[in-house]
Design a protein around this motif. Structure first.
Motif, PDB file in Angstrom:
ATOM      1  N   PHE A 113      33.127  31.668  27.741  1.00  0.00           N
ATOM      2  CA  PHE A 113      31.972  32.359  27.689  1.00  0.00           C
ATOM      3  C   PHE A 113      31.532  32.123  29.072  1.00  0.00           C
ATOM      4  O   PHE A 113      30.423  32.013  29.606  1.00  0.00           O
ATOM      5  N   SER A 114      32.489  32.068  30.155  1.00  0.00           N
ATOM      6  CA  SER A 114      32.183  31.991  31.583  1.00  0.00           C
ATOM      7  C   SER A 114      31.462  33.166  32.158  1.00  0.00           C
ATOM      8  O   SER A 114      30.531  33.182  33.400  1.00  0.00           O
ATOM      9  N   LYS A 115      31.167  34.209  31.596  1.00  0.00           N
ATOM     10  CA  LYS A 115      30.557  35.369  32.000  1.00  0.00           C
ATOM     11  C   LYS A 115      29.021  35.422  31.436  1.00  0.00           C
ATOM     12  O   LYS A 115      28.336  36.281  31.721  1.00  0.00           O
ATOM     13  N   VAL A 116      28.901  34.517  30.567  1.00  0.00           N
ATOM     14  CA  VAL A 116      27.356  34.358  30.092  1.00  0.00           C
ATOM     15  C   VAL A 116      26.882  33.175  30.641  1.00  0.00           C
ATOM     16  O   VAL A 116      27.015  31.980  30.761  1.00  0.00           O
ATOM     17  N   ASN A 117      25.526  33.496  31.337  1.00  0.00           N
ATOM     18  CA  ASN A 117      24.690  32.677  31.984  1.00  0.00           C
ATOM     19  C   ASN A 117      23.672  31.898  30.866  1.00  0.00           C
ATOM     20  O   ASN A 117      22.742  32.604  30.620  1.00  0.00           O
ATOM     21  N   PHE A 118      24.315  30.737  30.430  1.00  0.00           N
ATOM     22  CA  PHE A 118      23.396  30.190  29.195  1.00  0.00           C
ATOM     23  C   PHE A 118      22.226  29.428  29.640  1.00  0.00           C
ATOM     24  O   PHE A 118      21.513  29.011  28.955  1.00  0.00           O
ATOM     25  N   GLY A 119      21.863  29.398  30.938  1.00  0.00           N
ATOM     26  CA  GLY A 119      20.782  29.040  31.531  1.00  0.00           C
ATOM     27  C   GLY A 119      19.463  30.104  31.281  1.00  0.00           C
ATOM     28  O   GLY A 119      18.195  29.706  31.661  1.00  0.00           O
ATOM     29  N   SER A 120      20.040  31.366  31.103  1.00  0.00           N
ATOM     30  CA  SER A 120      19.204  32.482  31.110  1.00  0.00           C
ATOM     31  C   SER A 120      18.771  33.075  29.691  1.00  0.00           C
ATOM     32  O   SER A 120      19.669  33.403  28.847  1.00  0.00           O
ATOM     33  N   ARG A 121      17.567  33.158  29.521  1.00  0.00           N
ATOM     34  CA  ARG A 121      17.121  33.603  28.171  1.00  0.00           C
ATOM     35  C   ARG A 121      17.610  35.042  28.028  1.00  0.00           C
ATOM     36  O   ARG A 121      18.023  35.531  26.756  1.00  0.00           O
ATOM     37  N   ARG A 203      36.768  44.887  22.578  1.00  0.00           N
ATOM     38  CA  ARG A 203      35.217  44.448  22.940  1.00  0.00           C
ATOM     39  C   ARG A 203      35.281  43.046  23.115  1.00  0.00           C
ATOM     40  O   ARG A 203      34.716  42.677  23.946  1.00  0.00           O
ATOM     41  N   ALA A 204      35.869  42.319  22.199  1.00  0.00           N
ATOM     42  CA  ALA A 204      35.702  41.072  22.427  1.00  0.00           C
ATOM     43  C   ALA A 204      36.771  40.013  23.261  1.00  0.00           C
ATOM     44  O   ALA A 204      36.742  38.901  23.872  1.00  0.00           O
ATOM     45  N   LYS A 205      37.645  40.765  23.885  1.00  0.00           N
ATOM     46  CA  LYS A 205      38.802  40.428  24.609  1.00  0.00           C
ATOM     47  C   LYS A 205      38.038  39.453  25.797  1.00  0.00           C
ATOM     48  O   LYS A 205      38.794  38.303  26.128  1.00  0.00           O
ATOM     49  N   PRO A 206      37.302  40.039  26.454  1.00  0.00           N
ATOM     50  CA  PRO A 206      36.721  39.082  27.752  1.00  0.00           C
ATOM     51  C   PRO A 206      36.072  37.580  27.355  1.00  0.00           C
ATOM     52  O   PRO A 206      36.138  36.828  28.131  1.00  0.00           O
ATOM     53  N   PHE A 207      36.018  37.533  25.899  1.00  0.00           N
ATOM     54  CA  PHE A 207      35.499  36.341  25.396  1.00  0.00           C
ATOM     55  C   PHE A 207      36.597  35.344  24.785  1.00  0.00           C
ATOM     56  O   PHE A 207      35.993  34.333  24.493  1.00  0.00           O
ATOM     57  N   ILE A 208      37.587  35.843  25.108  1.00  0.00           N
ATOM     58  CA  ILE A 208      38.600  35.046  24.097  1.00  0.00           C
ATOM     59  C   ILE A 208      39.681  34.770  25.094  1.00  0.00           C
ATOM     60  O   ILE A 208      40.521  35.683  25.652  1.00  0.00           O
ATOM     61  N   LYS A 209      39.859  33.454  25.487  1.00  0.00           N
ATOM     62  CA  LYS A 209      41.058  32.928  26.457  1.00  0.00           C
ATOM     63  C   LYS A 209      42.397  33.164  25.833  1.00  0.00           C
ATOM     64  O   LYS A 209      43.292  33.404  26.594  1.00  0.00           O
ATOM     65  N   THR A 210      42.402  32.699  24.683  1.00  0.00           N
ATOM     66  CA  THR A 210      43.756  33.046  23.843  1.00  0.00           C
ATOM     67  C   THR A 210      44.044  34.448  24.051  1.00  0.00           C
ATOM     68  O   THR A 210      43.243  35.398  23.499  1.00  0.00           O
ATOM     69  N   GLN A 211      45.322  34.849  24.422  1.00  0.00           N
ATOM     70  CA  GLN A 211      45.544  36.133  24.681  1.00  0.00           C
ATOM     71  C   GLN A 211      45.871  36.879  23.230  1.00  0.00           C
ATOM     72  O   GLN A 211      46.178  36.333  22.496  1.00  0.00           O
ATOM     73  N   LEU A 212      45.127  38.118  23.233  1.00  0.00           N
ATOM     74  CA  LEU A 212      45.309  39.034  21.748  1.00  0.00           C
ATOM     75  C   LEU A 212      45.763  40.194  22.341  1.00  0.00           C
ATOM     76  O   LEU A 212      45.294  40.863  23.043  1.00  0.00           O
ATOM     77  N   ASN A 213      47.217  40.473  21.679  1.00  0.00           N
ATOM     78  CA  ASN A 213      47.678  41.802  22.056  1.00  0.00           C
ATOM     79  C   ASN A 213      47.275  42.376  20.594  1.00  0.00           C
ATOM     80  O   ASN A 213      47.678  42.100  19.542  1.00  0.00           O
ATOM     81  N   PHE A 214      46.823  43.762  20.745  1.00  0.00           N
ATOM     82  CA  PHE A 214      46.595  44.553  19.534  1.00  0.00           C
ATOM     83  C   PHE A 214      47.240  46.079  19.893  1.00  0.00           C
ATOM     84  O   PHE A 214      47.323  46.659  20.831  1.00  0.00           O
ATOM     85  N   LYS A 215      47.291  46.702  18.586  1.00  0.00           N
ATOM     86  CA  LYS A 215      47.945  47.962  18.668  1.00  0.00           C
ATOM     87  C   LYS A 215      47.247  48.800  17.504  1.00  0.00           C
ATOM     88  O   LYS A 215      46.771  48.270  16.466  1.00  0.00           O
ATOM     89  N   SER A 216      47.339  50.140  17.671  1.00  0.00           N
ATOM     90  CA  SER A 216      46.779  50.774  16.622  1.00  0.00           C
ATOM     91  C   SER A 216      47.609  50.867  15.234  1.00  0.00           C
ATOM     92  O   SER A 216      48.647  50.849  15.418  1.00  0.00           O
ATOM     93  N   PRO A 217      46.981  50.554  14.024  1.00  0.00           N
ATOM     94  CA  PRO A 217      47.490  50.657  12.982  1.00  0.00           C
ATOM     95  C   PRO A 217      48.589  51.839  12.781  1.00  0.00           C
ATOM     96  O   PRO A 217      48.176  53.003  13.175  1.00  0.00           O
ATOM     97  N   VAL A 218      49.598  51.461  12.119  1.00  0.00           N
ATOM     98  CA  VAL A 218      50.693  52.671  11.965  1.00  0.00           C
ATOM     99  C   VAL A 218      50.548  53.116  10.252  1.00  0.00           C
ATOM    100  O   VAL A 218      50.309  52.275   9.610  1.00  0.00           O
TER     101      VAL A 218
END
Length: 218
Positions: A113-121, A203-218
Motif C-alpha cells: 500500500f505504499s502508493k496510498v497516503n494513509f494520512g490523507s482522508r 487492476r489489483a496488481k499495483p497493490f499486491i507485492k506477491t507476484q501474480l501472473n494471469f492470462k485469459s481463460p481458454v
C-alpha cells in the motif's frame, strides 16, 4: 461491534460448510494464472474461483486493517466506526474463503500500500472507493463461472455487502448524491459493472507485492 462480529463468525461457519462441497464438485474451469509465488495454480472448477476471491478479500481486509491501525488526521468517530465495521466484514469474508478452501487455499499474499497516503482522508477514501467498486465488479464478473448453486448464493450475499460498502464510501466522499447511488458505475439499464478475473487482477496488481501472473481463460 461485538454483536456484529458474532454475526460474521456464524455466517462464516454456515458458508464454510456449504462451500466444502464445492471443493469436490467443481467443474473444469481455466486457471487464471496466479504464479508459483502464491501457488502452483488456482485449482480447478469452483476452487479456482474461491482462490481468486480469497486473494481479493485478503487485499481488502489488509487495507481496512491498515486504515484502522493508522487513522488519518482529523478522522471523525463516525468515519472510524464505519471503517471498523467494513474491516470486520472483509475479515469475515477472508476467513470464509480460507475455511472453505482448506488445504486448497493459496498462501497468504503480501500487499503493498505504499502508493496510498494513509494520512490523507481524500487518499484513503479514494482508494477505498476504487477497491470496493473493483470488488463488486469482480464478483459480478465471476458469477457466470461458478458452477455450484450453493456457492453462487453465498457469493451473491457477499457482493451485496461489497455494494453496501461502496455506497457508504461514496457517501463519505460526496454526501447524499447521485454519485452515492451508483453514479457512473451504473449502466443506463440500471446494471452494475462487471470485470473478468484477468481484468480485476490487473487492476489489483499495483497493490499486491506477491507476484501474480494471469492470462485469459481458454
Amino acid at each position: 461491534m461485538a454483536n456484529n462480529q458474532g454475526y460474521s463468525r456464524r455466517h462464516v461457519l454456515r458458508w464454510g460448510a456449504a462451500a466444502t462441497t464445492v471443493m469436490v464438485a467443481g467443474a473444469m474451469l481455466p486457471n487464471f494464472g496466479i504464479s508459483t509465488a502464491l501457488a502452483a495454480d488456482l485449482g480447478e472448477g469452483d476452487i479456482g474461483i474461491l482462490n481468486y476471491a480469497y486473494a481479493l478479500e485478503q487485499l481488502e481486509a489488509a487495507f481496512y486493517t491498515t486504515i484502522n491501525d493508522k487513522p488519518f488526521h482529523g478522522i471523525t468517530q463516525h468515519e472510524a466506526e464505519t471503517f471498523a465495521e467494513i474491516r470486520d466484514h472483509e475479515v469475515a469474508h477472508r476467513e470464509f474463503f480460507k475455511k472453505a478452501l482448506g488445504e486448497s487455499a493459496i498462501p497468504e499474499i503480501e500487499v503493498d500500500f505504499s502508493k496510498v497516503n494513509f494520512g490523507s482522508r481524500a487518499a484513503v477514501l479514494g482508494a477505498a472507493d476504487a477497491f470496493e467498486n473493483l470488488g463488486v465488479s469482480a464478483y459480478n464478473g465471476a458469477g457466470q463461472l461458478i458452477k455450484k448453486v450453493d456457492y453462487l448464493v453465498a457469493a451473491g450475499t457477499i457482493v451485496s455487502v461489497e455494494a453496501r460498502h461502496a455506497a457508504m464510501i461514496a457517501a463519505l466522499l460526496h454526501g447524499p448524491s447521485a454519485a452515492s447511488a451508483g453514479g457512473s458505475h451504473i449502466s443506463p439499464q440500471g446494471l452494475d459493472g462487471e470485470m473478468s478475473p484477468e481484468m480485476v487482477l490487473g487492476r489489483a496488481k499495483p497493490f499486491i507485492k506477491t507476484q501474480l501472473n494471469f492470462k485469459s481463460p481458454v
